[in-house]
Write an enzyme that holds these catalytic residues in place. Structure first.
Site, PDB file in Angstrom:
ATOM      1  N   SER A 195       0.863  -1.185   0.000  1.00  0.00           N
ATOM      2  CA  SER A 195       0.000   0.000   0.000  1.00  0.00           C
ATOM      3  C   SER A 195       0.896   1.229   0.000  1.00  0.00           C
ATOM      4  O   SER A 195       2.084   1.132   0.347  1.00  0.00           O
ATOM      5  CB  SER A 195      -0.851  -0.021   1.280  1.00  0.00           C
ATOM      6  OG  SER A 195      -1.496   1.223   1.490  1.00  0.00           O
ATOM      7  N   TYR A 205      -2.129  -1.542  10.415  1.00  0.00           N
ATOM      8  CA  TYR A 205      -2.110  -1.636   8.949  1.00  0.00           C
ATOM      9  C   TYR A 205      -0.791  -1.107   8.391  1.00  0.00           C
ATOM     10  O   TYR A 205      -0.141  -1.741   7.558  1.00  0.00           O
ATOM     11  CB  TYR A 205      -3.294  -0.837   8.394  1.00  0.00           C
ATOM     12  CG  TYR A 205      -3.530  -0.964   6.906  1.00  0.00           C
ATOM     13  CD1 TYR A 205      -4.319  -2.000   6.397  1.00  0.00           C
ATOM     14  CD2 TYR A 205      -2.997  -0.044   6.006  1.00  0.00           C
ATOM     15  CE1 TYR A 205      -4.565  -2.110   5.031  1.00  0.00           C
ATOM     16  CE2 TYR A 205      -3.239  -0.151   4.646  1.00  0.00           C
ATOM     17  CZ  TYR A 205      -4.027  -1.186   4.158  1.00  0.00           C
ATOM     18  OH  TYR A 205      -4.258  -1.282   2.805  1.00  0.00           O
TER      19      TYR A 205
HETATM   20  P1  NAD Z   1     -11.742  -5.873   0.093  1.00  0.00           P
HETATM   21  O1  NAD Z   1     -12.262  -5.772   1.484  1.00  0.00           O
HETATM   22  O2  NAD Z   1     -12.604  -5.477  -1.049  1.00  0.00           O
HETATM   23  O3  NAD Z   1     -11.218  -7.346  -0.185  1.00  0.00           O
HETATM   24  C1  NAD Z   1     -10.469  -8.068   0.764  1.00  0.00           C
HETATM   25  C2  NAD Z   1     -10.468  -9.542   0.391  1.00  0.00           C
HETATM   26  O4  NAD Z   1      -9.694 -10.263   1.359  1.00  0.00           O
HETATM   27  C3  NAD Z   1     -11.874 -10.162   0.409  1.00  0.00           C
HETATM   28  O5  NAD Z   1     -11.950 -11.108  -0.644  1.00  0.00           O
HETATM   29  C4  NAD Z   1     -11.904 -10.882   1.762  1.00  0.00           C
HETATM   30  O6  NAD Z   1     -12.819 -11.966   1.816  1.00  0.00           O
HETATM   31  C5  NAD Z   1     -10.472 -11.360   1.847  1.00  0.00           C
HETATM   32  N1  NAD Z   1     -10.026 -11.704   3.192  1.00  0.00           N
HETATM   33  C6  NAD Z   1     -10.075 -10.944   4.318  1.00  0.00           C
HETATM   34  N2  NAD Z   1      -9.578 -11.650   5.355  1.00  0.00           N
HETATM   35  C7  NAD Z   1      -9.203 -12.859   4.864  1.00  0.00           C
HETATM   36  C8  NAD Z   1      -8.631 -14.028   5.442  1.00  0.00           C
HETATM   37  N3  NAD Z   1      -8.337 -14.091   6.752  1.00  0.00           N
HETATM   38  N4  NAD Z   1      -8.392 -15.095   4.652  1.00  0.00           N
HETATM   39  C9  NAD Z   1      -8.711 -15.047   3.332  1.00  0.00           C
HETATM   40  N5  NAD Z   1      -9.245 -13.975   2.729  1.00  0.00           N
HETATM   41  C10 NAD Z   1      -9.496 -12.908   3.504  1.00  0.00           C
HETATM   42  O7  NAD Z   1     -10.401  -5.000   0.106  1.00  0.00           O
HETATM   43  P2  NAD Z   1      -9.469  -4.413  -1.073  1.00  0.00           P
HETATM   44  O8  NAD Z   1      -9.516  -2.942  -0.958  1.00  0.00           O
HETATM   45  O9  NAD Z   1      -9.723  -5.079  -2.363  1.00  0.00           O
HETATM   46  O10 NAD Z   1      -8.046  -4.861  -0.513  1.00  0.00           O
HETATM   47  C11 NAD Z   1      -7.225  -5.832  -1.123  1.00  0.00           C
HETATM   48  C12 NAD Z   1      -5.783  -5.576  -0.704  1.00  0.00           C
HETATM   49  O11 NAD Z   1      -5.367  -4.308  -1.228  1.00  0.00           O
HETATM   50  C13 NAD Z   1      -5.573  -5.495   0.804  1.00  0.00           C
HETATM   51  O12 NAD Z   1      -4.353  -6.120   1.152  1.00  0.00           O
HETATM   52  C14 NAD Z   1      -5.497  -4.009   1.064  1.00  0.00           C
HETATM   53  O13 NAD Z   1      -4.768  -3.714   2.210  1.00  0.00           O
HETATM   54  C15 NAD Z   1      -4.783  -3.551  -0.196  1.00  0.00           C
HETATM   55  N6  NAD Z   1      -4.944  -2.133  -0.471  1.00  0.00           N
HETATM   56  C16 NAD Z   1      -6.177  -1.581  -0.639  1.00  0.00           C
HETATM   57  C17 NAD Z   1      -6.295  -0.233  -0.903  1.00  0.00           C
HETATM   58  C18 NAD Z   1      -7.631   0.444  -1.100  1.00  0.00           C
HETATM   59  O14 NAD Z   1      -7.659   1.673  -1.117  1.00  0.00           O
HETATM   60  N7  NAD Z   1      -8.704  -0.286  -1.279  1.00  0.00           N
HETATM   61  C19 NAD Z   1      -5.146   0.569  -0.981  1.00  0.00           C
HETATM   62  C20 NAD Z   1      -3.909  -0.031  -0.799  1.00  0.00           C
HETATM   63  C21 NAD Z   1      -3.814  -1.381  -0.558  1.00  0.00           C
END
Ligand code: NAD
Length: 260
Positions: free
Chosen positions: A142, A155
């Site tokens: 991130s 985080y």
């Molecule tokens: P999201 O909540 O849409 O998706 C998260 C996914 O992880 C879901 O499929 C959920 O079921 C799964 N998950 C959660 N806990 C789990 C576990 N214990 N075992 C298996 N699966 C699990 O979130 P997102 O925004 O798509 O995030 C995806 C990644 O991107 C994350 O690592 C997040 O930190 C990173 N990220 C997101 C952003 C943002 O702005 N959305 C920015 C930077 C990084």
């Protein structure tokens, strides 16, 4: 024609992981989907991707914070496809709170999902990648892997840690045809971001609209959310042969956030 590759994407039932799965499906890559959600919706998604792209798609409900679940999921991938060529450590959760009130169980959950899960998966897929002399590991860090924001202690710590893991494994596998990189997105509008808006509003004592305007979009000079499809395209590029010399890198895709 080369044999189709297999990509395992943790947390691919939602948001960024789901879009990465779609982008790999378009390349004809077989998929191992993972994540939580409604069983029927996940099955519809699995079958739909398989049919539309004429690929094999399997799903595992593994909780990636549990080493035994992870081992089972990798074993399932090996029995179906021989092994995992492309690992995307994407699953992650967020929790927003001032440090004095940050619940210990939230800290533990975030560290185990956002950081330890990537370690559990990586150690199990590297032997197959070494044998094949080809592999790609992509860790979803991130902008918060590079810089901090208040109220996100666990985080930010986990995402910084993930960059350390990325660099270490990149060095260990550099001569083996394996690359290990991290993607550092800025804000992408997914359920993870939607869910943190009310808590951020509370922690900062401002309205939810102000959170979007003055916290989220303020961080990004483009004043726009990053698109999931842009992150998916970057993952596909990192998995391509053209990216063979990129390893141990943290690639920002954050609308200029970390250029500040
Ligand atoms: P999201 O909540 O849409 O998706 C998260 C996914 O992880 C879901 O499929 C959920 O079921 C799964 N998950 C959660 N806990 C789990 C576990 N214990 N075992 C298996 N699966 C699990 O979130 P997102 O925004 O798509 O995030 C995806 C990644 O991107 C994350 O690592 C997040 O930190 C990173 N990220 C997101 C952003 C943002 O702005 N959305 C920015 C930077 C990084």
């Amino acid at each position: 024609m080369n044999a189709p590759k297999t990509a395992l994407i943790t947390g691919s039932t939602s948001g960024i992981g789901l879009e990465i799965a779609r982008e790999f499906a378009k390349q004809g890559t077989n998929l191992v989907l993972n994540g939580f959600g409604n069983a029927q919706e996940i099955e519809t998604l699995r079958a739909g991707l398989a049919k539309e792209h004429k690929i094999e798609v399997i799903y595992s409900p593994a909780d990636i914070s549990k080493p035994a679940d992870m081992a089972q999921m990798i074993a399932l991938a090996e029995s179906k496809f021989g092994g995992v060529d492309i690992l995307v450590n994407n699953a992650g959760i967020q929790f927003v709170s001032p440090i004095e009130e940050f619940p210990i169980e939230k800290w533990d959950a975030i560290l185990s999902i956002n950081l330890s899960g990537a370690f559990y998966a990586t150690r199990l897929v590297v032997p197959y990648m070494r044998k094949k002399k080809w592999g790609r590991i992509i860790n979803m860090s991130s902008a918060h892997g590079l810089v901090a924001s208040p109220f996100k202690a666990a985080y930010v710590a986990a995402k910084h840690g993930l960059l350390g893991l990325t660099k270490t494994v990149a060095l260990e596998t550099a001569e083996a045809g394996i690359t290990v990189n991290a993607i550092c997105p800025g804000y992408v509008m997914t359920p993870l971001v939607q869910k943190q808006i009310p808590d951020t509003a509370k922690a900062r004592g401002i309205s939810e609209e102000a959170v979007i305007r003055d916290v989220i979009l303020e961080a990004q000079p483009t004043k726009k959310f990053v698109e999931v499809s842009d992150v998916g395209a970057l993952a596909v590029f990192l998995a391509s042969d053209a990216a063979a010399s990129i390893t141990g890198a943290a690639l920002s895709i954050d609308g200029g956030w970390t250029a500040h």
